[in-house]
Scaffold this motif. Structure first.
Motif, PDB file in Angstrom:
ATOM      1  N   HIS A  69       1.196   7.762  -4.345  1.00 44.33           N
ATOM      2  CA  HIS A  69       2.515   7.254  -3.975  1.00 44.33           C
ATOM      3  C   HIS A  69       3.524   7.985  -4.861  1.00 44.33           C
ATOM      4  CE1 HIS A  69       0.283   4.107  -2.043  1.00 44.33           C
ATOM      5  NE2 HIS A  69       1.339   3.353  -1.778  1.00 44.33           N
ATOM      6  N   HIS A 124       4.582   7.921   1.001  1.00 48.76           N
ATOM      7  CA  HIS A 124       6.036   7.679   1.076  1.00 48.76           C
ATOM      8  C   HIS A 124       6.790   9.017   0.987  1.00 48.76           C
ATOM      9  CE1 HIS A 124       5.833   3.345   1.154  1.00 48.76           C
ATOM     10  NE2 HIS A 124       5.074   3.343   0.078  1.00 48.76           N
ATOM     11  N   HIS A 132      -1.833   5.303   5.674  1.00 49.39           N
ATOM     12  CA  HIS A 132      -1.256   4.647   4.484  1.00 49.39           C
ATOM     13  C   HIS A 132      -1.283   3.150   4.738  1.00 49.39           C
ATOM     14  CE1 HIS A 132       2.255   4.568   1.330  1.00 49.39           C
ATOM     15  NE2 HIS A 132       1.513   3.464   1.271  1.00 49.39           N
ATOM     16  N   ASP A 135       1.659   0.438   5.593  1.00 49.92           N
ATOM     17  CA  ASP A 135       1.655   0.094   4.171  1.00 49.92           C
ATOM     18  C   ASP A 135       0.992  -1.268   3.920  1.00 49.92           C
ATOM     19  OD1 ASP A 135       2.102   0.641   1.503  1.00 49.92           O
ATOM     20  OD2 ASP A 135       4.282   0.415   1.566  1.00 49.92           O
ATOM     21  N   HIS A 140      -2.769  -0.459   2.705  1.00 47.03           N
ATOM     22  CA  HIS A 140      -3.469  -1.160   1.618  1.00 47.03           C
ATOM     23  C   HIS A 140      -4.186  -2.338   2.255  1.00 47.03           C
ATOM     24  CE1 HIS A 140      -1.029   0.987  -1.450  1.00 47.03           C
ATOM     25  NE2 HIS A 140      -0.160   1.020  -0.461  1.00 47.03           N
TER      26      HIS A 140
HETATM   27 ZN    ZN Z   1       1.625   2.022  -0.186  1.00 46.97          ZN
END
Ligand code: ZN
Ligand code: ADE
Length: 336
Positions: A196, A220, A16, A277, A18
């Protein structure tokens, strides 16, 4: 060996992440200079001071603003290369990264430019560092489904190199059900689905993501514990949650790390993984996330090894590869 050096050398995957959230302030300045863009900050310190968020939307506003410096193939390549170098030093063996095409195409940057920069850096990273990878394209849920459909069209020529589609951006008020048709089309085209859900939104969004989008992982999933039946369903099927502790703290999903649901999730038999993240915005890459939960909950090395094994079990790689990587973790634990 102390516990942080155990974490440092522990083989792991990150699922996870970005890529636009790895843009460090120094690189933001460099790219702004290169592309003649005026930033609303005068120093790295000013940027860091601005990274104080009360919720997801506060963060997203700066996240979308920050990525305005990404214009050319080389910018996306440099961004991705910097992330690979970072995680190479953190014993990360496999990465599955998100990118947000609409955040770029909406600024007039071509899908091909974004994809070429990211994918060429990943291919080179695999050759040089042996880090294997998968690419997941996310739809922005604050935009409408037609926009997601247009983005899916743009991705089709690259579909052999994009493993899946995801769903991110502002969560509350944007339920997974809004994207049912585009996810159906994406799955028909061979993409795996993730979303998500339950970050700021309710457990119901996790249920919708599973039932309507047929997701293979939940990104998440913090809210899952509000629903016992759903928790049991997800635990029984070992559907993974890609949990991001420092993100949850920075975005005030939890008030203190001690309040994080991680240990309760593990106690309920959920397949939990640890991830970063948007590390540049949240103050830590994957190892700092392991360190933060270890410190808060006094996690033993066996639990840390379990979390690392989970990251391989939940990865979109074949079963033999999962076994091989899990065995590496076990051997590492035994030596320790
Ligand atoms: Zn995320
Ligand atoms: N985009 C980047 N980071 C995100 C997050 N934590 N939640 C939703 N969308 C995101």
């Amino acid at each position: 060996m102390n516990i942080n050096s155990f974490i440092k050398n522990l083989p792991k995957a990150e699922l996870h992440l970005h890529i636009e959230g790895t843009l460090e302030p120094e690189l933001m300045f460099e790219l702004a200079g290169r592309n003649g863009i005026k930033l609303p900050y005068n120093s790295v310190k000013e940027i860091e001071d601005a990274y104080n968020f009360n919720n997801l939307q506060d963060f997203l506003d700066l996240y979308y603003q920050g990525m305005n410096v990404l214009i050319n193939v080389k910018d996306f390549y440099d961004l991705t290369t910097a992330y690979i170098e970072k995680v190479h030093s953190q014993s990360v063996k496999h990465i599955e990264i998100f990118f947000d095409p609409q955040a770029h195409t909406s600024r007039g940057i071509r899908f091909e430019t974004v994809f070429e920069g990211i994918s060429s850096a990943l291919a080179e990273g695999e050759k040089k560092c042996g880090i294997t990878y998968r690419i997941i394209m996310c739809f922005l849920r604050h935009l409408d489904q037609d926009d997601a459909f247009r983005t899916l069209e743009m991705a089709l020529p690259f579909k052999d190199r994009i493993i899946g589609v995801g769903l991110d951006s502002s969560e509350k008020g944007y339920p997974p059900s809004k994207f049912r048709d585009v996810f159906l089309k994406a799955r028909e085209e061979g993409f795996l689905a993730v979303a998500h859900a339950g970050e700021e939104g309710p457990a119901e969004y996790i249920r919708e993501a599973l039932e309507l989008l047929d997701v293979k992982r939940i990104d998440h999933g913090n809210a899952i514990l509000d629903d016992d039946e759903l928790t049991k369903y997800v635990a029984d099927r070992q559907i993974a949650l890609t949990v991001c502790p420092l993100s949850n703290l920075k975005l005030k999903v939890v008030a203190h790390m001690d309040d994080h649901p991680l240990t309760e999730m593990l106690a309920k038999g959920l397949l939990v993984t640890i991830n970063s993240d948007d590390p540049s915005y949240f103050g830590g890459y994957v190892n700092e996330n392991y360190e933060a939960v270890q410190k808060s909950f006094g996690l033993e090395v066996a639990v840390l090894a379990e979390l690392a094994k989970n990251s391989f079990k939940a990865a979109f790689i074949d079963e033999d590869k999962k076994l091989e990587l899990c065995r590496e973790v076990e051997e590492y634990l035994e030596k320790f």
